[in-house]
Design a protein around this motif. Structure first.
Motif, PDB file in Angstrom:
ATOM      1  N   ALA A  84       1.082   6.762  -6.952  1.00 29.12           N
ATOM      2  CA  ALA A  84      -0.186   7.376  -7.350  1.00 29.12           C
ATOM      3  C   ALA A  84       0.044   8.498  -8.359  1.00 29.12           C
ATOM      4  O   ALA A  84       1.075   9.145  -8.341  1.00 29.12           O
ATOM      5  N   GLU A 126      -4.316  20.579  12.022  1.00 27.52           N
ATOM      6  CA  GLU A 126      -3.000  21.185  11.829  1.00 27.52           C
ATOM      7  C   GLU A 126      -3.196  22.631  11.397  1.00 27.52           C
ATOM      8  O   GLU A 126      -4.044  22.930  10.559  1.00 27.52           O
ATOM      9  N   VAL A 143       0.920   4.367  -2.703  1.00 29.72           N
ATOM     10  CA  VAL A 143       0.868   5.809  -2.476  1.00 29.72           C
ATOM     11  C   VAL A 143       1.918   6.523  -3.301  1.00 29.72           C
ATOM     12  O   VAL A 143       1.655   7.498  -3.992  1.00 29.72           O
ATOM     13  N   SER A 147      -4.303   9.569  -0.083  1.00 27.06           N
ATOM     14  CA  SER A 147      -4.756   8.182  -0.090  1.00 27.06           C
ATOM     15  C   SER A 147      -5.648   7.994   1.123  1.00 27.06           C
ATOM     16  O   SER A 147      -5.686   8.848   2.008  1.00 27.06           O
ATOM     17  N   HIS A 158      -1.280  17.556  -3.732  1.00 27.59           N
ATOM     18  CA  HIS A 158      -0.675  16.475  -2.958  1.00 27.59           C
ATOM     19  C   HIS A 158      -1.243  15.138  -3.406  1.00 27.59           C
ATOM     20  O   HIS A 158      -2.353  15.067  -3.922  1.00 27.59           O
ATOM     21  N   THR A 159      -0.482  14.096  -3.183  1.00 32.44           N
ATOM     22  CA  THR A 159      -0.986  12.771  -3.465  1.00 32.44           C
ATOM     23  C   THR A 159      -1.632  12.234  -2.196  1.00 32.44           C
ATOM     24  O   THR A 159      -0.973  12.009  -1.194  1.00 32.44           O
ATOM     25  N   GLY A 212       0.176  11.242  11.587  1.00 32.86           N
ATOM     26  CA  GLY A 212      -1.044  12.025  11.380  1.00 32.86           C
ATOM     27  C   GLY A 212      -0.781  13.415  10.839  1.00 32.86           C
ATOM     28  O   GLY A 212      -1.690  14.236  10.771  1.00 32.86           O
ATOM     29  N   LYS A 213       0.453  13.672  10.453  1.00 32.62           N
ATOM     30  CA  LYS A 213       0.789  15.039  10.056  1.00 32.62           C
ATOM     31  C   LYS A 213       0.987  15.178   8.547  1.00 32.62           C
ATOM     32  O   LYS A 213       1.296  14.229   7.858  1.00 32.62           O
ATOM     33  N   THR A 214       0.810  16.400   8.100  1.00 30.72           N
ATOM     34  CA  THR A 214       0.998  16.714   6.689  1.00 30.72           C
ATOM     35  C   THR A 214       2.452  17.086   6.443  1.00 30.72           C
ATOM     36  O   THR A 214       2.923  18.113   6.908  1.00 30.72           O
ATOM     37  N   GLU A 257       0.816  -1.208   0.000  1.00 33.15           N
ATOM     38  CA  GLU A 257       0.000   0.000   0.000  1.00 33.15           C
ATOM     39  C   GLU A 257       0.852   1.262   0.000  1.00 33.15           C
ATOM     40  O   GLU A 257       0.511   2.253  -0.625  1.00 33.15           O
ATOM     41  N   ARG A 303      -5.146   6.389   3.602  1.00 38.09           N
ATOM     42  CA  ARG A 303      -4.345   6.418   4.817  1.00 38.09           C
ATOM     43  C   ARG A 303      -3.934   7.832   5.215  1.00 38.09           C
ATOM     44  O   ARG A 303      -3.579   8.075   6.364  1.00 38.09           O
ATOM     45  N   THR A 304      -3.905   8.744   4.267  1.00 40.61           N
ATOM     46  CA  THR A 304      -3.488  10.112   4.593  1.00 40.61           C
ATOM     47  C   THR A 304      -4.679  11.002   4.928  1.00 40.61           C
ATOM     48  O   THR A 304      -4.509  12.173   5.217  1.00 40.61           O
ATOM     49  N   LYS A 340      -7.742  14.988   6.399  1.00 34.49           N
ATOM     50  CA  LYS A 340      -6.935  16.190   6.607  1.00 34.49           C
ATOM     51  C   LYS A 340      -7.855  17.218   7.251  1.00 34.49           C
ATOM     52  O   LYS A 340      -8.986  17.423   6.784  1.00 34.49           O
ATOM     53  N   ALA A 386       0.169   3.511   8.180  1.00 29.89           N
ATOM     54  CA  ALA A 386       0.321   2.063   8.157  1.00 29.89           C
ATOM     55  C   ALA A 386      -0.135   1.434   9.466  1.00 29.89           C
ATOM     56  O   ALA A 386      -1.199   1.724   9.980  1.00 29.89           O
ATOM     57  N   CYS A 429       2.921  13.418  -1.173  1.00 32.56           N
ATOM     58  CA  CYS A 429       2.785  13.166   0.262  1.00 32.56           C
ATOM     59  C   CYS A 429       3.340  11.798   0.571  1.00 32.56           C
ATOM     60  O   CYS A 429       2.604  10.907   0.972  1.00 32.56           O
ATOM     61  N   PRO A 484       4.442  16.848   3.143  1.00 36.51           N
ATOM     62  CA  PRO A 484       4.565  16.437   1.739  1.00 36.51           C
ATOM     63  C   PRO A 484       5.958  16.692   1.198  1.00 36.51           C
ATOM     64  O   PRO A 484       6.165  17.517   0.328  1.00 36.51           O
ATOM     65  N   LEU A 505       2.930  10.406   4.450  1.00 38.79           N
ATOM     66  CA  LEU A 505       1.688  10.623   5.176  1.00 38.79           C
ATOM     67  C   LEU A 505       1.057   9.364   5.755  1.00 38.79           C
ATOM     68  O   LEU A 505       0.197   9.437   6.610  1.00 38.79           O
ATOM     69  N   ALA A 506       1.471   8.221   5.276  1.00 38.30           N
ATOM     70  CA  ALA A 506       0.757   6.998   5.658  1.00 38.30           C
ATOM     71  C   ALA A 506       1.066   6.587   7.084  1.00 38.30           C
ATOM     72  O   ALA A 506       2.186   6.687   7.553  1.00 38.30           O
ATOM     73  N   THR A 566      -6.472   8.430  -4.094  1.00 36.06           N
ATOM     74  CA  THR A 566      -6.450   7.188  -4.858  1.00 36.06           C
ATOM     75  C   THR A 566      -6.944   6.064  -3.969  1.00 36.06           C
ATOM     76  O   THR A 566      -6.380   5.829  -2.901  1.00 36.06           O
TER      77      THR A 566
END
Ligand SMILES: [Zn+2]
Ligand SMILES: [Zn+2]
Lengths: 536, 536
Positions: free
Chosen positions: A13, B115, A10, B177, B174-175, A52-54, A6, B179-180, B183, A32, A26, A56, A29-30, B360
């Motif tokens: 993508a 955030e 990402v 998913s 941004h990409t 949990g944070k952005t 997975e 999991r991300t 936001k 998992a 990003c 990228p 960002l996952a 995605t």
């Protein structure tokens, strides 16, 4: 296996690129298979989790034509371009900006009598006409740096490029007296200038954050005290940041008034040029072409050697003679590019006379206040700090050629006080899910221990809890955004109980601090208590 | 004598009124014969002295046509008008605004995953064309609420009226998913709207501060969790402020999307109209004219009585039937004006589809994110709090007619958390310069004792050290700006060792807390420790 697939998904993508926008991937960002937080998990812990944070961060190298700071800001996911010269601050970038803003505010609050205000951004044009800074041609729609608009009633407004007119009008509405002066009002707010040529990300942008302070005094002598007080605040701020900008006497230009000083950080990407005496460090702005600025500049503080320039042979274009210490030197070898990060202007009565900011003296006469204006470009300073760190790292690499791999900036070196997070706990793969669980548990334990022992660290610890990431990936993300203290918690930590702490930051004197410490788990709280205690 | 004359001189000084500006008199600025600070006087003390602060309170009554909040803001020297609907925040007003901003930020930080960011104020017009919110006529210069300008290259920009387009474009870069997501990005920043009719000072202005949060989720169900999380943050904020806005289901209007809620504070100066059930407190927006909103509104939380409306007789224009509890009531008697202070919008894919903010999914398909938008008008809330306090004080005065003197607002009643200063020490004349010196010494002693015992009070204590001011003058200034705890230190204090503490503030439930306590000097630190401990 599922996790890895997975994550790859990402990364692969499709990368959409809406017109006019940069497109960070990003990739970090996952979340998992992050450990499920217990019901009792407190907010501080959850708010610290990188999953949990952005963030990228970009894998692609930035174009070679941009500056190191722009590359780091964009690749690190700190900012994202909205339009040419106009940026959005993403969460990591906002953290740096907010820390820098608070540090600047703290030092302005330290200026005796300083009070914080917030002036309008949409300024009425009539006061600018009164001071003569808005010419008739501007009304006619000629292109200029001033960004203007008309409201629905056809009244003309400027998007604040600076606030001399506004603050002077504001105080002109008050009844001032010798007892109510000085006034020292400051704000930290956006400014707008339609630069013909934007460059360098935050080095020269069209919408930028600035600290501006305005002083009002009874006379020139009193104004000098305001000037000196703000200068002392600036010096304290530079010390807190560990930087040493050169102070140079400057020309007031369009601002009017008589005395002015600027603070410049030497940097190859700067737009100004300084000549710096190799003997006493006295600096002056190099005027264009063959003019020899340094030997005609007044000494910065009125001490020593003012006479030297007049008693020695006039310098030539190729040589310079220091106005402060009298030393002759090779001009070209001591000419540097520089970034202006702050200025001080003695404005005299340039604005108080036309706008009527007067006080009533003991004899009942209306006397125009003697004003000063003092700016620090906050967003520009943010970029300049990255430039300093990059240059210092390159210099360090050049001095140790075996490890010289830092042509492209892969790491931000912030002064510790403004890094997005002061500390990162990197939970790295330990060779199996059981070991990874043990690392996760240890990470939580360390987090609780250091934030309990050092409450000031709360909110300033980033936990890289992402699973399925290799050690190198984690380090490269944490380094790219510039976390100064990275605590590595992995297999070796489980075996030895010793955490490796990698320290990398911009230290005093524009040098890179790069150290590795091995700290027993039980000693980590005391270690970070010392770190905080040593912070300016 | 000299002091008194000079002060009179200040008050009598000519009152200049530059065009377009209100003109507060700085009648409280003089420091007269303040005790000379010792060399060891620390910065905290000096920064607390009212004599050095800008407090241009107005003696003149404000025009009757303005709202109570505008009168208090202008007369108290908290704000000063720059242009119609555009205000400068003076030092006292900035303090309130900053406290409110931080309180809002703290509660948004409490929303899981939230955030903070800072988006541009100059927004490119092309994204607004893409969403259809910028019509061609706007480009042609038709008057509208949107404030726009062209840069020197003729590109069209909006001065941000809101940020749906910008945040969506930003995340489209941004990409994303599953999991991300979600936001949840928020900012506290200026917004600009060229209101045809500004009114009420900060209640409806053309440049205003707003908290806006934007959520991005995988689908409608997930978006409901974001919506609920932000609503919980709002409720916690209201609790911290001690206010209870009515939540009403609303129409999304131009914003698009399906679900929305608004929070309104009941106030006679509000621009909206609510119908509120006297039995269960359920509220609904009154639609124009004879329409009966409340009995067609959906129940606020899906519980109880939804069926009631369908099983009873249809209401008439004069009567209403509560959609929540089924109670019939007199509509006119329960219709109230209200100020909207917050809203929540479920935007669906209104913006993510045209701007391409997709993630995605597991099958590799691009799916538009399901968005939400959530605003709180920070400057409007500041004014609304003043309106609440004024109305509560008027209600209290009406209930106790003997003391009913509060027709004109002479005091701001802030919730304790956002008052410009939490505590004021009023050093009042004690009947002779020797006694005044003793009061000054006692004031310093009390200041040091309470700030040492309660470090959180540092920076939140205002010392009215002004000499030559009568007791009544000091109280009226401190009350006008709304300090909740005023400690009176004068002759009686010197004689008895007991300080009178006058407590006046807006308490929970929109009621005025008005108490007087007599506290021994030795007990003041513990008294204020309890005050701080009780603060939300
Ligand atoms: Zn020299
Ligand atoms: Zn009801």
């Amino acid at each position: 296996m599922t996790v890895a697939r997975e994550l790859r998904g990402v990364t692969r993508a499709p990368w959409r690129r809406p017109s006019g926008l940069r497109s960070p991937r990003c990739r970090t960002l996952a979340s998992a298979a992050a450990p499920a937080p217990s019901q009792a998990a407190d907010g501080a812990w959850r708010r610290s989790l990188l999953s949990g944070k952005t963030l990228p961060t970009l894998k692609t190298d930035a174009a070679a034509s941009i500056t190191a700071s722009e590359a780091l800001l964009v690749r690190g996911g700190l900012v994202q371009k909205s339009s040419a010269g106009i940026y959005n601050f993403l969460p990591m970038g906002y953290r740096v900006l907010e820390k820098l803003e608070r540090l600047v505010a703290r030092h302005m609050d330290g200026v005796p009598g300083a009070e914080r205000v917030r002036m309008a951004q949409l300024l009425p044009a009539h006061t600018w006409r009164t001071t003569g800074r808005l010419a008739a041609d501007a009304d006619a729609g000629q292109p200029s740096e001033k960004m203007m608009l008309r409201d629905r009633k056809n009244a003309l407004f400027l998007l604040a490029p600076t606030h001399e007119e506004e603050v002077t009008s504001m105080l002109a509405g008050h009844t001032l007296s010798p007892r109510t002066l000085p006034k020292r009002l400051y704000q930290i707010s956006l400014k707008f200038r339609d630069e013909l040529r934007t460059r360098g990300g935050l080095l020269r942008s069209r919408e930028f954050l600035m600290k501006d302070l305005y002083s009002f005094d009874v006379d020139a002598a009193a104004a000098q005290a305001s000037y000196a007080a703000v200068m002392a605040g600036y010096e304290a701020l530079w010390t807190a940041l560990g930087i040493a900008p050169k102070r140079v006497a400057a020309d007031n230009g369009e601002m009017g008034g008589t005395t002015s000083d600027e603070y410049h950080l030497l940097s190859p990407v700067g737009e100004d040029t300084l000549v710096v005496c190799p003997s006493c460090d006295h600096a002056a702005i190099a005027t264009d072409g063959a003019a020899i600025a340094i030997d005609i500049a007044a000494p910065a503080d009125g001490t020593a050697a003012a006479a030297a320039a007049t008693t020695t042979t006039p310098a030539t274009a190729a040589s310079a003679l220091c106005a402060q210490c009298g030393t002759p030197f090779d001009r070209a070898a001591h000419t540097h590019r520089a970034i202006e990060v702050g200025h001080l202007f003695d404005l005299g009565t340039r604005y108080s006379v036309p706008l009527g900011a007067t006080y009533t003296d003991a004899a009942g006469r209306a006397v125009p206040a003697h004003m000063g204006s003092y700016g620090i470009g906050v967003t520009r300073l943010m970029a300049a700090l990255l430039e300093l760190g990059h240059a210092a790292a390159a210099a360090a690499a050049a001095a140790a050629p075996a490890s010289a791999t830092t042509a492209a900036p892969n790491r931000a070196y912030w002064p510790e006080a403004v890094a997005p997070y002061r500390v990162a706990l990197a939970a790295v793969p330990a060779g199996g899910s059981g070991a990874d669980d043990a690392v996760a548990a240890a990470t939580r334990r360390v987090f609780e221990a250091i934030t309990a022992a050092v409450p000031a660290l709360a909110g300033d610890v980033l936990v890289d809890d992402r699973r399925g990431r290799r050690f190198g990936e984690k380090m490269s993300d944490l380094e790219l955004i510039g976390v100064p203290y990275i605590v590595i918690l992995g297999k070796r930590f489980l075996a030895s109980g010793q955490a490796e702490v990698r320290v990398q930051k911009l230290g005093p004197g524009h040098t890179i601090v790069s150290e590795t410490h091995h700290v027993a788990e039980a000693d980590l709280p005391a270690y970070f208590a010392r770190v905080l205690a040593a912070a300016p």
